[in-house]
Design an enzyme around this catalytic site. Sequence first.
Site, PDB file in Angstrom:
ATOM      1  N   LYS A   1       3.361 -15.359   2.312  1.00  0.00           N
ATOM      2  CA  LYS A   1       3.302 -16.106   1.050  1.00  0.00           C
ATOM      3  C   LYS A   1       4.746 -16.423   0.669  1.00  0.00           C
ATOM      4  CE  LYS A   1       0.952 -17.704  -2.485  1.00  0.00           C
ATOM      5  NZ  LYS A   1       0.206 -18.974  -2.349  1.00  0.00           N
TER       6      LYS A   1
ATOM      7  N   ASP B   1      -3.050 -18.070   1.534  1.00  0.00           N
ATOM      8  CA  ASP B   1      -4.195 -18.736   0.892  1.00  0.00           C
ATOM      9  C   ASP B   1      -4.760 -19.812   1.817  1.00  0.00           C
ATOM     10  OD1 ASP B   1      -1.690 -19.831   0.440  1.00  0.00           O
ATOM     11  OD2 ASP B   1      -2.094 -20.492  -1.598  1.00  0.00           O
TER      12      ASP B   1
ATOM     13  N   TYR C   1       0.828  -1.215   0.000  1.00  0.00           N
ATOM     14  CA  TYR C   1       0.000   0.000   0.000  1.00  0.00           C
ATOM     15  C   TYR C   1       0.863   1.265   0.000  1.00  0.00           C
ATOM     16  CZ  TYR C   1      -4.086  -2.921   1.097  1.00  0.00           C
ATOM     17  OH  TYR C   1      -5.089  -3.860   1.066  1.00  0.00           O
TER      18      TYR C   1
ATOM     19  N   ASP D   1     -11.270  -8.531   7.097  1.00  0.00           N
ATOM     20  CA  ASP D   1     -12.639  -8.420   6.557  1.00  0.00           C
ATOM     21  C   ASP D   1     -13.282  -9.803   6.534  1.00  0.00           C
ATOM     22  OD1 ASP D   1     -12.410  -5.665   6.040  1.00  0.00           O
ATOM     23  OD2 ASP D   1     -13.526  -5.857   4.160  1.00  0.00           O
TER      24      ASP D   1
ATOM     25  N   ASP E   1      -5.404  -6.756   5.828  1.00  0.00           N
ATOM     26  CA  ASP E   1      -6.605  -6.025   5.397  1.00  0.00           C
ATOM     27  C   ASP E   1      -7.672  -7.031   4.947  1.00  0.00           C
ATOM     28  OD1 ASP E   1      -8.289  -4.015   4.606  1.00  0.00           O
ATOM     29  OD2 ASP E   1      -7.102  -3.366   2.881  1.00  0.00           O
TER      30      ASP E   1
END
Length: 357
Positions: free
Chosen positions: A191, A223, A142, A251, A247
């Site tokens: 990852k 994942d 970001y 959610d 992030d």
Amino acid sequence: MNKKIALIPGDGVGPEIVKQGIKVLDAVSAKYNCTFEYKELVMGGIAIDKTGHPLPEKTIKACKESDAVLLGAVGGWKWDNLPGHLRPEAGLLGIRKALGVYANLRPAILFPQLKSASFLREDVLEGGIDVMIIRELIGGIYFGEKKRVDIEGGEKAWDVMAYSTHEIERITRRAYEIARKRSKKLTMVDKANVLESSRLWREVVMGISGEYPDVETNCMYVDNAAMQLIRNPKQFDVIVTENMFGDILSDEASMLTGSLGMLPSASMGEGQIGLYEPIHGSAPDIAGQDKANPIAAIMSIAMMLRYSLDMEAAASDIERAVSKVLDKGYRTADIMQEGMDLVGTERMGDSIAENIC
Ligand code: NAD
């Protein structure tokens, strides 16, 4: 005792939920005989309209002079076509960076009263859900270089995900300290099978793990973590991860608890000042309709009292008040269940404030 609180209502449902938060803070102020001095500031879309910039210098300065910052949410369709650095979300990233709040704590707790509002089967939820997601907040993709260039046949764009050892170390230590006060289990999500930045995360976290032998550490690919959060959320206690993974996973975790409108967050750096905000966005689809659930914002205030204002008893009062109101059967539309009492944003805020006692 007098505490300075910077208020950034923002856009969409932001002002509606922050208003409910102030009712609750006023009830706390009356009970504990302390005063909260509020300073209302603009950021996001409203700041673009008023000043031409999503994060005015005045807002940054006033936030830095406060004991804590309460943020509603920013963004909306009106500003969606502006260039990236002038969008409301640039204000959000900017204030996090300006305050140096690198650790974003996102607790996902299932209130027993809302079991049937969760999207998971009751047997998966047996025994409750209590996961603390700790998201790195001011680094990674970001904040990395963003670029778009013309190439033959179209364009090419990239966003760079970069982390330094120092950035990973400080959030890792914060996560271990928090894990120590909970069930002493830390899962680092990355990852590392594909990304070099994740391989550095893994090396740094495993290096630091030796300093915390009392905490069980394990690593999981993002994942798999996304899948495991749904399959068996109880296996997690503290999750630490980089900005974008955190992030997305938080959610996802909100759905374990019933609604995005239930999840608070606290963002902290080295000092006492913190930034407190619900994890949801400005929800433009329900803005101005008295439909937004204010509980995430109100629970963010409980975190503010606990982490920045040193008012643990008041924080617990708020959490108890939310629980009592849910016991009474009050529900906003997002967590509505059969046989319960449907209330709007204002009524939910009033009821929680009335139950601070
Ligand atoms: P969103 O979180 O605003 O909404 C997603 C869905 O959840 C919508 O259906 C919304 O109605 C619902 N919802 C969200 N909060 C709720 C609440 N308190 N009570 C009941 N329902 C609620 O996400 P989005 O639609 O992807 O984004 C809308 C805008 O918000 C965008 O401009 C986005 O960039 C911005 N955004 C801001 C923040 C922030 O300010 N921290 C975070 C995420 C998104």
